[in-house]
Design a protein around this motif. Structure first.
Motif, PDB file in Angstrom:
ATOM      1  N   GLN A  72      36.376  39.133  34.041  1.00 27.16           N
ATOM      2  CA  GLN A  72      36.084  39.310  35.473  1.00 27.16           C
ATOM      3  C   GLN A  72      34.635  38.944  35.795  1.00 27.16           C
ATOM      4  OE1 GLN A  72      37.603  43.242  36.868  1.00 27.16           O
ATOM      5  NE2 GLN A  72      38.574  43.286  34.886  1.00 27.16           N
ATOM      6  N   MET A  73      33.684  39.548  35.089  1.00 26.57           N
ATOM      7  CA  MET A  73      32.277  39.268  35.398  1.00 26.57           C
ATOM      8  C   MET A  73      31.891  37.858  34.948  1.00 26.57           C
ATOM      9  SD  MET A  73      29.658  40.216  36.976  1.00 26.57           S
ATOM     10  CE  MET A  73      29.902  41.921  37.436  1.00 26.57           C
ATOM     11  N   VAL A 118      43.308  42.461  40.192  1.00 28.25           N
ATOM     12  CA  VAL A 118      42.518  41.819  39.123  1.00 28.25           C
ATOM     13  C   VAL A 118      43.286  40.621  38.552  1.00 28.25           C
ATOM     14  CG1 VAL A 118      41.510  42.167  36.828  1.00 28.25           C
ATOM     15  CG2 VAL A 118      41.283  43.949  38.563  1.00 28.25           C
ATOM     16  N   LEU A 539      36.620  44.547  42.439  1.00 27.32           N
ATOM     17  CA  LEU A 539      36.083  43.178  42.406  1.00 27.32           C
ATOM     18  C   LEU A 539      35.125  42.969  43.564  1.00 27.32           C
ATOM     19  CD1 LEU A 539      39.436  41.279  41.815  1.00 27.32           C
ATOM     20  CD2 LEU A 539      37.562  41.410  40.170  1.00 27.32           C
ATOM     21  N   GLY A 582      34.200  44.249  37.270  1.00 30.19           N
ATOM     22  CA  GLY A 582      34.215  43.093  38.172  1.00 30.19           C
ATOM     23  C   GLY A 582      33.548  43.391  39.510  1.00 30.19           C
TER      24      GLY A 582
END
Ligand code: F3S
Length: 754
Positions: A72-73, A118, A539, A582
């Motif tokens: 995610q990051m 996600v 997110l 995220g």
């Protein structure tokens, strides 16, 4: 087709030439790991006699793999790099966010629901930027990589510690943080400390109950959890050749447990057979054509003690099964001594749950050998006396195992098949127990057994063994049962003994799968928009960090003066914060919460100079940020040691911290700070640390002529109006100064593109 034969042929086309050139430059023979490292230098000009364990070198890996928690990051950062496509083939695997509760069918539905946002983000970003996407249920990252992407002589990074699993196919595969993955995906030089080399010579042959897992369980006992730090473990010898490719992967996977940078086996026939069985005959042929380069030079093999920093020899014929634990993977105990140790140390003897699978041990061979134990147990009138949980490594393994009757062998003795995912291995396990306070024992075929890892319960004693030993002890329900010597009473009251396990390295009828879970990216992803809801808790779009202004560095208050150790865990804690990986703003709520304030000895309690009160570090930083105020963190030795977690650098950057001034930095964290456009400075005179008082403000001088090797100065203004000046050093090179001036490495990259 998921693997890229053209890429592999490109790597091989220059491999021999690069190795020959390096060998003559170094004037000595080379190990296999060195050949791969030197064939992947970012720039040929980097060729030199790099000191192992000391010098940092830039590399250009061939591939990137990311799991859903860390991707995610990594991808949020990649999105602001201004690229249309990843620079090297990359893949995303949805395996960490699925909780094991009821069974595969039920749990996958729950996961799709809970993590919908996600998953949808990861899939659309993957499709847009040319990344292969493996949907939830497709399998565990390292098993899927081994089946589809790993290739001998290649080099890859993966955002997971057990990425070295690909060493089972002769690939140099290294676990990294998301920021490193972004380097590789954006073609920025990827930096690594030139690893030391530990040689492990394997002789003899595994037999009976002994499996590849026992090689690494024994080695963990020899090396301990720190013994492989900053080193590559390179296996060789006739014993190595006798082990299947997936068995080699198990051994390489758990090299992470001794702290190794990675582990690797040389190319051999078993690897070639595995490549062919997984549909990659072209790769096998291409590798075989440069076979003599995909191993250590002969002189190394004849005099290994001369070339490796450490040499260990293991005779596979003399090895016995091991059971390691509890609470640490290096507590290695041969099964012949285990019952005595359990009794002496008072470990709970009753086995409550046996779990097989995880990226370490979920190959077809693992399933097949464990199933042979289950099958004969059923035939002998035995059933399980503990819960039995099975996590297959991939849908390809599960589908093939079901076709071949392996899944029904497990079910016949009471096994429950969970999703092809990490599940209990990463604490994603809704364990059903009536009393979590009770001391209890579980046995797994996983790689890690730290307290609370599997079920979050500190009273759980987790032990590690091979899948076949786990299956046998689950049938017994007794930690002290030794299947090599002991008998069990069956349902008719008759004493029966389990025969040695057997299984096929590869399925005789070949692998099969209906839906592998692979989703190819769009050829042209320009039209894909990535929607992230502004209300999302998990997110958040990353905005490029602002370009610094000279006025930013004037009269900055101290945020925290840290006393003692400050690891990346102290800076950005895990646990409940994992779900915000995220979402930079939400996860920044944990910033420096584990660091000790030098002025009051407390954690997460610092002075807010605006109102004189004490509050959490992140809260004070947020108040400053809201007022447009920048701040400074002061720290002691080795600031940022631990992991390569990029959140530890992103969070202070996000919350307006401009500089970290420490007595020294952990190198990876220092680089991460530079990448995010922060100043990482060190005291020239370490005693200047003592000059900083709680209400001080600081001005950084000399940034107008910021240059490599040129020190900066800190002017400290005390509350009583007095001022002091001290000198600080830095290690920024020209490129890193450009990162700083642009606000971050990614900003610099996107400026270059413009
Ligand atoms: Fe997953 Fe456990 Fe491996 S968390 S990647 S199965 S170490």
């Amino acid at each position: 087709m998921q693997f890229d034969i053209d890429l592999i042929k490109k790597v091989y086309s220059s491999f021999s030439e690069r190795v020959d050139f390096t060998r003559s430059f170094l004037g000595r023979p080379m190990t296999y790991a060195e050949k791969i490292l030197y064939a992947h230098l970012y720039d040929k000009k980097e060729l030199g006699s790099h000191v192992r364990g000391v010098d940092y070198v830039n590399f250009a890996p061939d591939r990137v793999a990311m799991q859903d928690a860390t991707a995610q990051m990594a991808l949020l950062q990649f999105m602001i790099a201004g690229k249309n496509k990843v620079a090297v083939p990359s893949s995303v695997h949805c395996d960490h966010l699925i909780q094991a509760d009821v069974n595969a069918e039920t749990d996958i539905k729950t996961a799709l629901n809970t993590n919908r946002e996600v998953y949808s983000f990861l899939q659309s970003v993957s499709s847009k930027y040319g990344i292969d996407f493996w949907k939830p249920g497709a399998g565990i990252i390292h098993q899927v990589v081994l089946e589809n992407y790993a290739f001998p002589g290649g080099m890859m990074v993966g955002t997971d510690s057990h990425t070295p699993n690909a060493g089972g196919l002769g690939m140099l595969a290294i676990g990294v943080g998301g920021a490193d993955a972004v380097d590789v995906m954006t073609a920025i030089p990827w930096e690594l400390k030139m690893p030391k080399l530990i040689g492990v010579k394997l002789s003899g042959r595994l037999k009976g109950w002994v499996s590849p897992k026992d090689v690494i369980l024994k080695l963990a006992g020899i090396l301990t959890v720190k013994g492989g730090t900053n080193a590559i473990i390179e296996y060789f010898g006739e014993g190595a050749e006798s082990i299947s490719a997936t068995g080699k992967a198990t051994i390489c996977n758990m090299g992470a447990e001794v702290g190794a940078t990675t582990s690797i086996f040389p190319y051999d026939n078993n690897m070639s057979e595995y490549l062919i069985a997984t549909g990659r005959k072209d790769v096998a042929n291409a590798a075989s054509a440069i076979k003599s380069y995909l191993k250590a030079d002969d002189e190394i093999l004849t005099e290994p003690e001369k070339y490796f920093d450490r040499l260990i020899e293991i005779n596979l014929s003399e090895l016995e099964p091991y059971i390691n634990g509890p609470f640490t993977p290096d507590a290695a105990q041969p099964i012949s001594e285990f019952a005595r140790i359990v009794k002496e140390k008072g470990y709970p003897q009753k086995m409550e749950v046996g779990l097989i699978g995880s990226c370490t041990n979920s190959s077809y061979q693992d399933m097949s050998r464990a199933a042979s134990v289950a099958r004969q147990a059923a035939a002998k009138g035995l059933t399980v006396n503990a819960e039995f949980i099975v996590n297959p490594g991939s849908e390809q393994v599960r589908y093939t195992a079901e076709r071949d009757g392996i899944i029904s062998d497990f079910k016949s003795i009471g096994g429950v098949i969970m999703t092809n995912a990490c599940g209990p291995c990463i604490g994603q396990w809704k364990r059903h127990t009536e009393n979590p306070e009770r001391k209890n024992s579980i046995l797994t075929s996983f790689n890690r057994n730290f307290a609370k890892r599997a079920d979050g319960n500190p009273n759980t004693h987790a032990f590690i063994a091979s899948p076949e030993i786990v299956t046998a002890l689950t049938i017994a329900g007794d930690l002290c049962f030794n299947p090599l010597t002991d008998t069990l009473k069956n349902k008719n009251g008759k004493e029966v003994k389990l025969d040695e396990p057997y299984g096929d390295n590869l399925p005789i009828k070949g692998f099969d799968v209906k839906d592998s879970g692979y989703i190819a990216p769009k050829n042209d992803g320009k039209g894909i928009t990535i929607d992230i809801s502004p209300d999302s808790e998990r997110l958040q779009v990353l905005n490029p960090f602002p370009v610094p202004l000279p006025t930013d560095f004037v009269n900055m208050p101290l945020l925290i003066k840290v006393s003692g150790k400050c690891t990346t865990d102290h800076i950005s804690m895990a646990g409940p914060w994992l779900k915000y990986r995220g979402h930079l703003e939400n996860i920044s709520g944990n910033m420096l919460m584990g660091a000790v304030n030098a002025f009051n000895g407390k954690t997460n309690s610092v002075l807010n100079v605006l109102n004189g009160s004490y509050d959490k570090v992140s809260e004070v930083a947020k108040t400053y940020k809201a007022q447009g105020i920048f701040s400074v963190v002061i720290a002691e030795e080795n600031y940022g040691e631990g992991s390569s977690r990029e959140h530890a650098a992103l969070e202070p950057r996000f919350l307006n911290v401009k500089a970290i001034i420490s007595k020294s930095f952990a190198r990876i964290h220092e680089t991460n700070l530079k990448k995010q456009g922060m100043l990482a400075l060190t005291f020239v005179d370490k005693s200047d640390y003592d000059k900083i008082c709680e209400s001080d403000t600081m001005t950084i001088k000399g940034l107008d002529t910021f240059a490599p090797g040129k020190n900066l100065f800190i002017e400290v203004s005390h509350k009583d109006g007095t001022k002091e000046l001290f000198e600080v050093a830095h290690t920024y090179n020209d490129l890193q100064i450009n990162w700083f001036k642009s606000g971050s490495a990614l900003n610099y990259l996107s400026q270059l593109k413009k």
